[in-house]
Scaffold this motif. Structure first.
Motif, PDB file in Angstrom:
ATOM      1  N   ASN A  70       0.894  -1.161   0.000  1.00 30.33           N
ATOM      2  CA  ASN A  70       0.000   0.000   0.000  1.00 30.33           C
ATOM      3  C   ASN A  70       0.933   1.212   0.000  1.00 30.33           C
ATOM      4  O   ASN A  70       1.293   1.721   1.046  1.00 30.33           O
ATOM      5  CB  ASN A  70      -0.922  -0.017   1.219  1.00 30.33           C
ATOM      6  N   PHE A  71       1.337   1.660  -1.193  1.00 21.38           N
ATOM      7  CA  PHE A  71       2.433   2.615  -1.289  1.00 21.38           C
ATOM      8  C   PHE A  71       2.155   3.687  -2.338  1.00 21.38           C
ATOM      9  O   PHE A  71       1.244   3.553  -3.174  1.00 21.38           O
ATOM     10  CB  PHE A  71       3.744   1.897  -1.610  1.00 21.38           C
ATOM     11  N   THR A  72       2.960   4.712  -2.305  1.00 24.65           N
ATOM     12  CA  THR A  72       2.887   5.781  -3.292  1.00 24.65           C
ATOM     13  C   THR A  72       3.627   5.332  -4.541  1.00 24.65           C
ATOM     14  O   THR A  72       4.843   5.134  -4.527  1.00 24.65           O
ATOM     15  CB  THR A  72       3.503   7.079  -2.748  1.00 24.65           C
ATOM     16  N   GLY A  73       2.891   5.173  -5.641  1.00 25.40           N
ATOM     17  CA  GLY A  73       3.460   4.585  -6.844  1.00 25.40           C
ATOM     18  C   GLY A  73       4.467   5.446  -7.564  1.00 25.40           C
ATOM     19  O   GLY A  73       5.279   4.939  -8.341  1.00 25.40           O
ATOM     20  N   SER A  74       4.452   6.743  -7.326  1.00 19.84           N
ATOM     21  CA  SER A  74       5.365   7.639  -8.034  1.00 19.84           C
ATOM     22  C   SER A  74       6.752   7.688  -7.415  1.00 19.84           C
ATOM     23  O   SER A  74       7.677   8.243  -8.008  1.00 19.84           O
ATOM     24  CB  SER A  74       4.776   9.055  -8.071  1.00 19.84           C
ATOM     25  N   SER A  75       6.916   7.119  -6.214  1.00 17.16           N
ATOM     26  CA  SER A  75       8.220   7.112  -5.531  1.00 17.16           C
ATOM     27  C   SER A  75       8.831   5.720  -5.568  1.00 17.16           C
ATOM     28  O   SER A  75       8.135   4.722  -5.794  1.00 17.16           O
ATOM     29  CB  SER A  75       8.047   7.572  -4.078  1.00 17.16           C
ATOM     30  N   ASP A  76      10.127   5.652  -5.330  1.00 13.33           N
ATOM     31  CA  ASP A  76      10.833   4.374  -5.377  1.00 13.33           C
ATOM     32  C   ASP A  76      10.556   3.579  -4.100  1.00 13.33           C
ATOM     33  O   ASP A  76      11.391   3.492  -3.195  1.00 13.33           O
ATOM     34  CB  ASP A  76      12.334   4.616  -5.551  1.00 13.33           C
ATOM     35  N   ASN A  77       9.370   2.995  -4.041  1.00 16.23           N
ATOM     36  CA  ASN A  77       8.965   2.128  -2.939  1.00 16.23           C
ATOM     37  C   ASN A  77       8.827   0.714  -3.477  1.00 16.23           C
ATOM     38  O   ASN A  77       8.023   0.458  -4.383  1.00 16.23           O
ATOM     39  CB  ASN A  77       7.625   2.601  -2.361  1.00 16.23           C
ATOM     40  N   ARG A  78       9.607  -0.205  -2.932  1.00 13.52           N
ATOM     41  CA  ARG A  78       9.599  -1.580  -3.423  1.00 13.52           C
ATOM     42  C   ARG A  78      10.199  -2.505  -2.384  1.00 13.52           C
ATOM     43  O   ARG A  78      10.728  -2.053  -1.349  1.00 13.52           O
ATOM     44  CB  ARG A  78      10.358  -1.698  -4.740  1.00 13.52           C
ATOM     45  N   ILE A  79      10.125  -3.791  -2.660  1.00 19.20           N
ATOM     46  CA  ILE A  79      10.693  -4.792  -1.755  1.00 19.20           C
ATOM     47  C   ILE A  79      11.270  -5.917  -2.615  1.00 19.20           C
ATOM     48  O   ILE A  79      10.728  -6.231  -3.677  1.00 19.20           O
ATOM     49  CB  ILE A  79       9.613  -5.320  -0.772  1.00 19.20           C
ATOM     50  N   TYR A  80      12.397  -6.490  -2.170  1.00 17.70           N
ATOM     51  CA  TYR A  80      13.012  -7.553  -2.960  1.00 17.70           C
ATOM     52  C   TYR A  80      13.660  -8.587  -2.042  1.00 17.70           C
ATOM     53  O   TYR A  80      13.917  -8.339  -0.861  1.00 17.70           O
ATOM     54  CB  TYR A  80      14.047  -6.981  -3.937  1.00 17.70           C
ATOM     55  N   LYS A  81      13.914  -9.752  -2.637  1.00 22.97           N
ATOM     56  CA  LYS A  81      14.589 -10.824  -1.905  1.00 22.97           C
ATOM     57  C   LYS A  81      15.560 -11.550  -2.819  1.00 22.97           C
ATOM     58  O   LYS A  81      15.250 -11.836  -3.980  1.00 22.97           O
ATOM     59  CB  LYS A  81      13.578 -11.838  -1.352  1.00 22.97           C
ATOM     60  N   ASP A  82      16.740 -11.829  -2.289  1.00 27.15           N
ATOM     61  CA  ASP A  82      17.722 -12.673  -2.970  1.00 27.15           C
ATOM     62  C   ASP A  82      17.250 -14.116  -2.829  1.00 27.15           C
ATOM     63  O   ASP A  82      17.100 -14.627  -1.718  1.00 27.15           O
ATOM     64  CB  ASP A  82      19.101 -12.488  -2.328  1.00 27.15           C
TER      65      ASP A  82
END
Length: 245
Positions: A70-82
């Protein structure tokens, strides 16, 4: 477990049993070849823990046994996993996807990337899909480190406040996305999305990412759960693998 083959019953004609435990071995006596009954599942995450996940920005987290966005789409908001391994040029992924209500925008539904940078903005390779809110359309996207591939055949449109089950298949330069309305993956939503990948996608893909898409907007709301990856194969059922092949 030994499966016999002979001149009278060639090895190719000997049926392998499937009602055996994973790890069972079989021998074809006329060729001396050994086989192992293999589970192709390489990786799974039920999101019961945030261990290994890295958040950039805000609005995405591992909460309540799910990846919650639930984030602001215009900013660099993300999550990742190796993932802990490199994806081969053949693999299948499964994950559950719940689409919340969004008023506008588009975002990175999922991506398998070669690095941890923001998707589509660096020299990393990636394959995946975005969501365009115009009908909650699923759009295949890939990147070879310099140019984005937006071509596809097939179409999938989602609905707000609905649970879905996603399957992706890579087989060389062929990339497919399928979405189902049931966890058994028997009732398909829309038609299979297919994209031919650039042969320049050569860097090893080893990260799963979701969140911001370059130029994205709106306030994306969704959840991901039960991520599974079957690496080096194009099937999800147990199978007999020749040892040493």
């Amino acid at each position: 477990l030994t499966v016999l083959g002979s001149d009278l019953t060639p090895a190719a004609a000997v049926p392998f049993p499937t009602n055996v435990q994973v790890g069972s071995r079989a021998e074809i006596t006329d060729t001396r070849k050994m086989y192992n009954y293999t589970n192709p599942l390489t990786f799974e995450d039920d999101f019961s823990s945030s261990t290994g996940w890295t958040t950039v920005g805000s609005g995405l987290s591992i909460t309540g046994g799910k990846l919650d966005a639930n984030f602001t789409g215009s900013s660099d908001n993300r999550i990742y996993k190796d993932l802990g391994f490199n994806l081969e040029n053949k693999f299948i992924s499964h994950f559950d996807y719940y689409q919340g209500t969004v008023s506008s925008g588009y975002w990175d539904m999922f991506s398998f990337t070669s690095g941890t940078s923001k998707p589509f903005t660096s020299s990393q390779d990636q394959i995946g899909a975005i969501i365009n809110l115009s009908g909650y359309n699923v759009l295949a996207r890939s990147y070879d480190g310099s140019s984005e591939n937006t071509s596809q055949s097939g179409a999938i449109s989602l609905s707000a406040n609905t649970q879905y089950y996603v399957t992706t298949i890579r087989d060389g330069t062929s990339f497919e996305i399928k979405v189902y309305s049931d966890s058994a993956r028997t009732t398909q939503v829309g038609s299979t999305i297919s994209q031919t990948l650039s042969t320049n996608i050569s860097l090893p893909l080893r990260y799963f990412q979701t969140g911001h898409y370059i130029g994205g907007s709106g306030t994306p709301i969704y959840q991901i759960d039960n991520l599974k990856i079957y690496n080096g194969v194009t099937q999800t059922t147990n199978y007999w693998q020749e040892i040493g092949a």
